[in-house]
Structure formats: structure tokens, C-alpha cells
Scaffold this active site. Structure first.
Site, PDB file in Angstrom:
ATOM      1  CD  GLU A   1      78.609  23.545  20.456  1.00  0.00           C
ATOM      2  OE1 GLU A   1      79.585  22.788  20.580  1.00  0.00           O
ATOM      3  OE2 GLU A   1      77.987  24.040  21.413  1.00  0.00           O
TER       4      GLU A   1
ATOM      5  CB  THR B   1      74.198  20.830  20.305  1.00  0.00           C
ATOM      6  OG1 THR B   1      73.055  21.539  19.848  1.00  0.00           O
ATOM      7  CG2 THR B   1      75.368  21.780  20.496  1.00  0.00           C
ATOM      8  CE1 TYR B   2      71.338  12.874  18.662  1.00  0.00           C
ATOM      9  CE2 TYR B   2      70.852  12.519  20.962  1.00  0.00           C
ATOM     10  CZ  TYR B   2      70.796  12.105  19.651  1.00  0.00           C
ATOM     11  OH  TYR B   2      70.199  10.919  19.338  1.00  0.00           O
TER      12      TYR B   2
ATOM     13  CG  HIS C   1      77.472  17.707  19.949  1.00  0.00           C
ATOM     14  ND1 HIS C   1      77.497  18.515  21.049  1.00  0.00           N
ATOM     15  CD2 HIS C   1      78.426  18.189  19.112  1.00  0.00           C
ATOM     16  CE1 HIS C   1      78.417  19.445  20.894  1.00  0.00           C
ATOM     17  NE2 HIS C   1      78.991  19.271  19.713  1.00  0.00           N
TER      18      HIS C   1
END
Length: 110
Positions: free
Chosen positions: A17, A48-49, A77
Site C-alpha cells: 500500500e 490511498t487517497y 482508494h
């Protein structure tokens, strides 16, 4: 491209991630890192965002790059908080046009 839900159902997986980079230089470094990790044959990578807005576009760009330039399954995400329905539809249309199927949609904090 495999659906992550199918990969998980089939047995043990491993993934990486990453946070979307904040600078162009960091984006280049992350791209090189992902290219090197490709040899480990991860089941997928997730990006991720930037829910606060700082790296949202970079998440999309990185996920699309991974999908196009590597054999790795990317998972984007998507924090829905702070977006209109039209913006979410546009993001999803962009991913669909890039053949990105794996999206982790999150409600997000107000």
C-alpha cells in the site's frame, strides 16, 4: 486484470500500500520503486487517497500508470466525502476507461 475479491477468495495474497506522492520527484521515485517491486509478483498494490484534496489527482494518475505500465493489479482508494455525486461518477468513468476495476470506496470523515 484480476479482481481483488477473486484473488482473496482463492487463498493467501500479499500486497503493498502506498500513499500518493506529494511532489513530482516523489512520484518518479515511487514509480521506480513499484517497477522494482513488480519482480516480487505482489497480488496487488493499493494507493490511498488524499481525502483532504492534496493528492487526489495523483492517486488517479498513479493507479492508471500502474494499470498501463506494469503487470500489477492496482486498487484505487476513493474517499467519497467532499465529492459531489457528479465528481464521483466522473472519477469512476475515468477508472473504467482505464480498465481499472478494483476500487476501495470509503465514506470518509466529515
Amino acid at each position: 486484470m484480476a479482481r481483488i475479491s477473486d484473488l482473496i477468495s482463492a487463498g493467501r495474497t500479499f500486497s503493498f500500500e502506498f500513499f500518493p506522492p506529494k511532489t513530482d520527484m516523489a512520484q518518479l521515485t515511487l514509480g521506480r520503486t513499484i517497477a522494482e517491486l513488480e519482480a516480487l509478483d505482489p497480488s496487488f498494490v493499493s494507493i490511498t487517497y488524499g481525502a483532504g484534496g492534496s493528492t487526489r489527482q495523483r492517486t488517479q494518475e498513479l493507479v492508471q500508470w500502474i494499470r498501463k505500465e506494469t503487470r500489477i493489479n492496482p486498487m484505487a482508494h476513493l474517499t467519497c466525502q467532499g465529492h459531489t455525486k457528479a465528481e464521483i461518477a466522473e472519477i469512476l468513468d475515468t477508472y473504467a476507461a482505464s480498465d481499472v476495476e478494483n476500487i476501495l470506496a470509503l465514506g470518509g470523515d466529515a
